[in-house]
Design an enzyme around this catalytic site. Structure first.
Site, PDB file in Angstrom:
ATOM      1  N   MET A 132     -11.896 -18.176   6.101  1.00  0.00           N
ATOM      2  CA  MET A 132     -10.522 -18.406   5.682  1.00  0.00           C
ATOM      3  C   MET A 132      -9.681 -17.152   5.939  1.00  0.00           C
ATOM      4  O   MET A 132     -10.174 -16.044   5.792  1.00  0.00           O
ATOM      5  CB  MET A 132     -10.487 -18.739   4.185  1.00  0.00           C
ATOM      6  N   GLY A 133      -8.418 -17.365   6.333  1.00  0.00           N
ATOM      7  CA  GLY A 133      -7.518 -16.227   6.504  1.00  0.00           C
ATOM      8  C   GLY A 133      -7.569 -15.643   7.900  1.00  0.00           C
ATOM      9  O   GLY A 133      -7.292 -14.464   8.098  1.00  0.00           O
ATOM     10  N   LEU A 134      -7.935 -16.448   8.895  1.00  0.00           N
ATOM     11  CA  LEU A 134      -7.968 -16.012  10.296  1.00  0.00           C
ATOM     12  C   LEU A 134      -8.798 -14.746  10.483  1.00  0.00           C
ATOM     13  O   LEU A 134      -8.328 -13.761  11.051  1.00  0.00           O
ATOM     14  CB  LEU A 134      -6.540 -15.805  10.805  1.00  0.00           C
ATOM     15  N   ASN A 190      -2.996 -23.965  17.836  1.00  0.00           N
ATOM     16  CA  ASN A 190      -2.957 -24.284  16.414  1.00  0.00           C
ATOM     17  C   ASN A 190      -1.595 -23.874  15.869  1.00  0.00           C
ATOM     18  O   ASN A 190      -1.370 -22.712  15.578  1.00  0.00           O
ATOM     19  CB  ASN A 190      -4.109 -23.551  15.719  1.00  0.00           C
ATOM     20  N   THR A 250      -5.350 -28.354   7.569  1.00  0.00           N
ATOM     21  CA  THR A 250      -5.458 -28.559   6.117  1.00  0.00           C
ATOM     22  C   THR A 250      -4.093 -28.936   5.520  1.00  0.00           C
ATOM     23  O   THR A 250      -3.064 -28.723   6.136  1.00  0.00           O
ATOM     24  CB  THR A 250      -5.960 -27.269   5.445  1.00  0.00           C
ATOM     25  N   GLY A 297     -11.175 -31.448   3.780  1.00  0.00           N
ATOM     26  CA  GLY A 297     -12.179 -32.380   3.271  1.00  0.00           C
ATOM     27  C   GLY A 297     -11.672 -33.767   2.914  1.00  0.00           C
ATOM     28  O   GLY A 297     -10.689 -34.258   3.469  1.00  0.00           O
ATOM     29  N   GLY A 338     -12.028 -34.564   6.853  1.00  0.00           N
ATOM     30  CA  GLY A 338     -12.899 -35.242   5.902  1.00  0.00           C
ATOM     31  C   GLY A 338     -14.178 -35.857   6.449  1.00  0.00           C
ATOM     32  O   GLY A 338     -14.947 -36.432   5.671  1.00  0.00           O
ATOM     33  N   LYS A 359      -2.287 -28.556  17.567  1.00  0.00           N
ATOM     34  CA  LYS A 359      -2.890 -28.912  16.275  1.00  0.00           C
ATOM     35  C   LYS A 359      -1.819 -28.852  15.198  1.00  0.00           C
ATOM     36  O   LYS A 359      -1.181 -27.814  15.002  1.00  0.00           O
ATOM     37  CB  LYS A 359      -4.047 -27.961  15.948  1.00  0.00           C
ATOM     38  N   CYS A 376      -1.309 -23.326  11.185  1.00  0.00           N
ATOM     39  CA  CYS A 376      -2.141 -22.526  10.284  1.00  0.00           C
ATOM     40  C   CYS A 376      -1.320 -22.015   9.109  1.00  0.00           C
ATOM     41  O   CYS A 376      -0.266 -21.409   9.301  1.00  0.00           O
ATOM     42  CB  CYS A 376      -2.741 -21.346  11.029  1.00  0.00           C
TER      43      CYS A 376
HETATM   44  C1  LIG Z   1     -12.327 -22.187   5.493  1.00  0.00           C
HETATM   45  C2  LIG Z   1     -11.515 -22.870   6.558  1.00  0.00           C
HETATM   46  C3  LIG Z   1     -11.043 -22.126   7.645  1.00  0.00           C
HETATM   47  C4  LIG Z   1     -10.296 -22.743   8.647  1.00  0.00           C
HETATM   48  N1  LIG Z   1      -9.859 -22.015   9.710  1.00  0.00           N
HETATM   49  C5  LIG Z   1      -9.193 -22.626  10.725  1.00  0.00           C
HETATM   50  C6  LIG Z   1      -8.802 -21.906  11.888  1.00  0.00           C
HETATM   51  O1  LIG Z   1      -9.025 -20.715  12.015  1.00  0.00           O
HETATM   52  N2  LIG Z   1      -8.165 -22.591  12.883  1.00  0.00           N
HETATM   53  C7  LIG Z   1      -7.897 -23.926  12.781  1.00  0.00           C
HETATM   54  O2  LIG Z   1      -7.338 -24.533  13.720  1.00  0.00           O
HETATM   55  N3  LIG Z   1      -8.250 -24.640  11.678  1.00  0.00           N
HETATM   56  C8  LIG Z   1      -8.882 -24.011  10.669  1.00  0.00           C
HETATM   57  N4  LIG Z   1      -9.256 -24.740   9.570  1.00  0.00           N
HETATM   58  C9  LIG Z   1      -8.907 -26.182   9.496  1.00  0.00           C
HETATM   59  C10 LIG Z   1     -10.060 -27.035  10.012  1.00  0.00           C
HETATM   60  O3  LIG Z   1     -10.342 -26.735  11.363  1.00  0.00           O
HETATM   61  C11 LIG Z   1      -9.724 -28.529   9.895  1.00  0.00           C
HETATM   62  O4  LIG Z   1      -8.556 -28.808  10.665  1.00  0.00           O
HETATM   63  C12 LIG Z   1      -9.449 -28.968   8.465  1.00  0.00           C
HETATM   64  O5  LIG Z   1     -10.283 -28.277   7.554  1.00  0.00           O
HETATM   65  C13 LIG Z   1      -9.679 -30.473   8.309  1.00  0.00           C
HETATM   66  O6  LIG Z   1     -10.984 -30.841   8.684  1.00  0.00           O
HETATM   67  P1  LIG Z   1     -12.192 -30.980   7.640  1.00  0.00           P
HETATM   68  O7  LIG Z   1     -11.731 -31.867   6.517  1.00  0.00           O
HETATM   69  O8  LIG Z   1     -13.304 -31.558   8.468  1.00  0.00           O
HETATM   70  O9  LIG Z   1     -12.500 -29.600   7.160  1.00  0.00           O
HETATM   71  C14 LIG Z   1     -10.013 -24.142   8.552  1.00  0.00           C
HETATM   72  C15 LIG Z   1     -10.506 -24.878   7.448  1.00  0.00           C
HETATM   73  C16 LIG Z   1     -11.238 -24.257   6.458  1.00  0.00           C
HETATM   74  C17 LIG Z   1     -11.745 -25.084   5.309  1.00  0.00           C
END
Ligand SMILES: Cc1cc2nc3c(=O)[nH]c(=O)nc-3n(C[C@H](O)[C@H](O)[C@H](O)COP(=O)(O)O)c2cc1C
Length: 256
Positions: free
Chosen positions: A1-3, A62, A136, A160, A189, A106, A65
């Site tokens: 988290m937080g790039l 993306n 998210t 999720g 999710g 994205k 973010c």
């Molecule tokens: C801890 C965490 C870090 C994430 N970091 C990025 C990121 O660096 N770049 C990005 O495009 N999405 C990032 N995401 C978003 C996920 O790629 C995804 O789009 C989002 O969590 C929805 O999918 P999921 O429900 O399968 O997690 C992050 C999500 C989480 C939970």
């Protein structure tokens, strides 16, 4: 988290050492460095695109973010317009060297219709191949965790299970506006519903117009074997429904 990526140069060196037998998608985001903002952030983003271009089979920008110093600036239509306009030049420069790679955007699941339509129209104008739906959410509805605890977590994106309905709705809104113009990658999710298999969740997204899926949170619940579980489960579902292959299903779906 937080790039917390080590950055383009390190990732580039790492990718140069591996031989992948499957397509690799790059995901690029505006830097989280608070000292690089405005026009400098745009140039930094384009510089990253230039450096990384040859390593990916497709490249996702993306835009959504929640962790950059300035917030979600690239989803703002005037800023996105400037980015895509400059990117067009960069892409044609790179084309002779490393080919014309598909570029996807994205997006956030929280976009209102005005913002979504503006992004879709710009994407169509600037040769964007598809959308990753979605990042998210900033919403906190229907959670079991109490408001008090949520407030303690503070700002950040929720991933999720609760993303499922938002992503499904977004897939519909995109196609309502743009028809079948874009390749859609559904993300949100998958692997998080204890009542369903991740293959069923994937199948639902495919039925709603997605061609590919991505997942992140499901890895926590199901581990890396989730990829194989989706693949074998999906083959079973396709067979049951009378389709010979996934590509066959997608081609048929897109014709109707
Ligand atoms: C801890 C965490 C870090 C994430 N970091 C990025 C990121 O660096 N770049 C990005 O495009 N999405 C990032 N995401 C978003 C996920 O790629 C995804 O789009 C989002 O969590 C929805 O999918 P999921 O429900 O399968 O997690 C992050 C999500 C989480 C939970």
């Amino acid at each position: 988290m937080g790039l917390n990526s080590e950055g383009a140069e390190v990732v580039l060196r790492r990718l140069a050492r591996v031989r992948l037998e499957i397509p690799a998608g790059l995901n690029l985001v505006k830097t989280a460095d608070p000292r690089i903002t405005g026009g400098d952030a745009l140039q930094d983003y384009l510089g990253c695109f230039r450096r990384m271009h040859r390593c990916g089979d497709f490249i996702t920008l993306n835009l959504s973010c929640p962790n950059t110093a300035e917030g979600k600036t690239f989803e703002e239509p005037t800023v996105l317009h400037a980015l895509l306009r400059e990117l067009r030049g960069v892409r044609s420069e790179l084309e002779t060297e490393s080919g014309n790679k598909p570029v996807l955007l994205k997006i956030s699941p929280d976009l209102d219709s005005t913002a979504l339509h503006a992004i879709l129209d710009l994407a169509a104008e600037y040769d964007i191949s598809g959308l990753v739906v979605a990042n998210t959410t900033g919403r906190r509805e229907k959670l079991l965790t109490s408001r008090e605890v949520l407030d303690r977590f503070g700002f950040g994106g929720l991933s999720g299970y609760r993303l499922g309905p938002l992503v499904r709705e977004m897939l519909g809104r995109i196609q309502e506006h743009s028809g079948k113009r874009f390749t859609l990658i559904a993300c949100g999710g998958i692997g998080c519903d204890p009542e369903k298999s991740p293959a069923e969740e994937t199948w639902e997204y495919l039925k709603l117009g997605a061609t590919l899926v991505q997942l992140h949170t499901g890895l926590i619940y199901r581990g890396p074997g989730i990829a194989r579980a989706i693949q074998t489960g999906l083959l079973r579902i396709l067979k049951e429904k009378g389709y010979s292959s996934l590509m066959g299903y997608i081609a048929l779906r897109n014709r109707n």
